[in-house]
Design a protein around this motif. Structure first.
Motif, PDB file in Angstrom:
ATOM      1  N   ALA A 186       0.836  -1.202   0.000  1.00 48.80           N
ATOM      2  CA  ALA A 186       0.000   0.000   0.000  1.00 48.80           C
ATOM      3  C   ALA A 186       0.871   1.252   0.000  1.00 48.80           C
ATOM      4  O   ALA A 186       1.872   1.332   0.708  1.00 48.80           O
ATOM      5  N   ALA A 187       0.475   2.216  -0.808  1.00 45.85           N
ATOM      6  CA  ALA A 187       1.184   3.490  -0.865  1.00 45.85           C
ATOM      7  C   ALA A 187       0.446   4.566  -0.079  1.00 45.85           C
ATOM      8  O   ALA A 187       1.028   5.569   0.307  1.00 45.85           O
ATOM      9  N   SER A 188      -0.849   4.375   0.147  1.00 46.92           N
ATOM     10  CA  SER A 188      -1.632   5.358   0.890  1.00 46.92           C
ATOM     11  C   SER A 188      -2.866   4.701   1.481  1.00 46.92           C
ATOM     12  O   SER A 188      -3.223   3.586   1.130  1.00 46.92           O
ATOM     13  N   VAL A 189      -3.512   5.430   2.378  1.00 48.62           N
ATOM     14  CA  VAL A 189      -4.719   4.952   3.043  1.00 48.62           C
ATOM     15  C   VAL A 189      -5.766   6.048   2.942  1.00 48.62           C
ATOM     16  O   VAL A 189      -5.489   7.211   3.240  1.00 48.62           O
ATOM     17  N   LEU A 190      -6.963   5.693   2.521  1.00 40.32           N
ATOM     18  CA  LEU A 190      -8.103   6.606   2.492  1.00 40.32           C
ATOM     19  C   LEU A 190      -8.952   6.290   3.716  1.00 40.32           C
ATOM     20  O   LEU A 190      -9.367   5.148   3.904  1.00 40.32           O
ATOM     21  N   VAL A 191      -9.186   7.278   4.568  1.00 41.84           N
ATOM     22  CA  VAL A 191      -9.944   7.068   5.795  1.00 41.84           C
ATOM     23  C   VAL A 191     -11.222   7.891   5.724  1.00 41.84           C
ATOM     24  O   VAL A 191     -11.176   9.080   5.413  1.00 41.84           O
ATOM     25  N   LEU A 192     -12.349   7.247   6.001  1.00 40.39           N
ATOM     26  CA  LEU A 192     -13.652   7.903   5.957  1.00 40.39           C
ATOM     27  C   LEU A 192     -14.292   7.854   7.340  1.00 40.39           C
ATOM     28  O   LEU A 192     -14.085   6.907   8.086  1.00 40.39           O
ATOM     29  N   GLY A 193     -15.114   8.836   7.654  1.00 40.16           N
ATOM     30  CA  GLY A 193     -15.878   8.837   8.901  1.00 40.16           C
ATOM     31  C   GLY A 193     -17.355   8.812   8.571  1.00 40.16           C
ATOM     32  O   GLY A 193     -17.828   9.584   7.744  1.00 40.16           O
ATOM     33  N   VAL A 194     -18.106   7.909   9.192  1.00 42.44           N
ATOM     34  CA  VAL A 194     -19.534   7.749   8.929  1.00 42.44           C
ATOM     35  C   VAL A 194     -20.283   7.908  10.245  1.00 42.44           C
ATOM     36  O   VAL A 194     -19.983   7.232  11.226  1.00 42.44           O
ATOM     37  N   SER A 195     -21.278   8.800  10.271  1.00 45.03           N
ATOM     38  CA  SER A 195     -22.042   9.054  11.488  1.00 45.03           C
ATOM     39  C   SER A 195     -22.953   7.882  11.833  1.00 45.03           C
ATOM     40  O   SER A 195     -23.555   7.266  10.961  1.00 45.03           O
ATOM     41  N   HIS A 196     -23.061   7.584  13.115  1.00 43.48           N
ATOM     42  CA  HIS A 196     -24.073   6.650  13.598  1.00 43.48           C
ATOM     43  C   HIS A 196     -24.805   7.291  14.781  1.00 43.48           C
ATOM     44  O   HIS A 196     -25.199   6.636  15.739  1.00 43.48           O
ATOM     45  N   ALA A 197     -25.025   8.607  14.675  1.00 42.08           N
ATOM     46  CA  ALA A 197     -25.751   9.358  15.704  1.00 42.08           C
ATOM     47  C   ALA A 197     -27.238   9.314  15.377  1.00 42.08           C
ATOM     48  O   ALA A 197     -27.815  10.270  14.879  1.00 42.08           O
ATOM     49  N   PHE A 198     -27.856   8.185  15.609  1.00 47.73           N
ATOM     50  CA  PHE A 198     -29.273   8.008  15.302  1.00 47.73           C
ATOM     51  C   PHE A 198     -30.135   8.475  16.459  1.00 47.73           C
ATOM     52  O   PHE A 198     -29.707   8.507  17.605  1.00 47.73           O
ATOM     53  N   GLU A 199     -31.386   8.803  16.145  1.00 46.99           N
ATOM     54  CA  GLU A 199     -32.350   9.169  17.174  1.00 46.99           C
ATOM     55  C   GLU A 199     -32.597   7.965  18.076  1.00 46.99           C
ATOM     56  O   GLU A 199     -32.577   6.827  17.623  1.00 46.99           O
ATOM     57  N   PRO A 200     -32.878   8.218  19.358  1.00 49.89           N
ATOM     58  CA  PRO A 200     -33.173   7.087  20.242  1.00 49.89           C
ATOM     59  C   PRO A 200     -34.465   6.395  19.828  1.00 49.89           C
ATOM     60  O   PRO A 200     -35.345   7.027  19.240  1.00 49.89           O
TER      61      PRO A 200
END
Length: 144
Positions: free
Chosen positions: A44-58
């Motif tokens: 691997a020459a690089s890493v792509l990092v993503l952030g995904v929300s899981h802030a759901f309503e109760p």
């Protein structure tokens, strides 16, 4: 590709030594691979990092209006692994069409995903060890 800083490996080892990984013993076995990106992501020459929300309503109050016990917020919705994996599969396929070999992990691969998330400026590692985002708080997952 940047190496995993020795301090991060030492902190992770101390976390394991303190038994904070509960009965997830595979984390101990994966440490050598997690500590060396060249081993966990060969070529691997690089890493792509993503952030995904899981802030759901109760969830709504149950009949009778009384909740018993507490459930972690990420568990209020379908398993985030199952939600994110199709996105990673599509990214892998798009990369393959460009002639790029790619491998997607949610938080199950032998990489230090929180460290990678911090290095990608998605947030910072809090005292809890979680990656915290200015915009999303601690309610997000970072596939790498």
């Amino acid at each position: 590709m940047a190496a995993v800083p020795p301090q991060a490996v030492a902190e992770y080892q101390a976390w394991l030594d303190a038994g904070r990984h509960a009965d997830m013993t595979y984390l101990e076995r994966q440490l050598p691979r997690r500590a060396d990106l060249g081993t966990s992501l060969p070529g691997a020459a690089s890493v792509l990092v993503l952030g995904v929300s899981h802030a759901f309503e109760p969830p709504p109050r149950p009949a009778g209006g009384v909740r018993v016990g507490r459930v972690a917020r990420y568990a209020w919705a379908p398993d985030y692994h199952e939600q994110i994996q199709p996105v990673l599969t599509r990214l892998e396929q798009a990369a393959a069409q460009l002639g790029v070999r790619a491998r997607g992990y949610v938080d199950h691969g032998p990489v230090m995903e929180r460290l990678l998330g911090a290095q990608a400026f998605l947030g910072w590692r809090a005292k809890s060890g979680m990656l915290v985002s200015t915009e999303l708080g601690a309610f997000f997952t970072w596939p790498a």
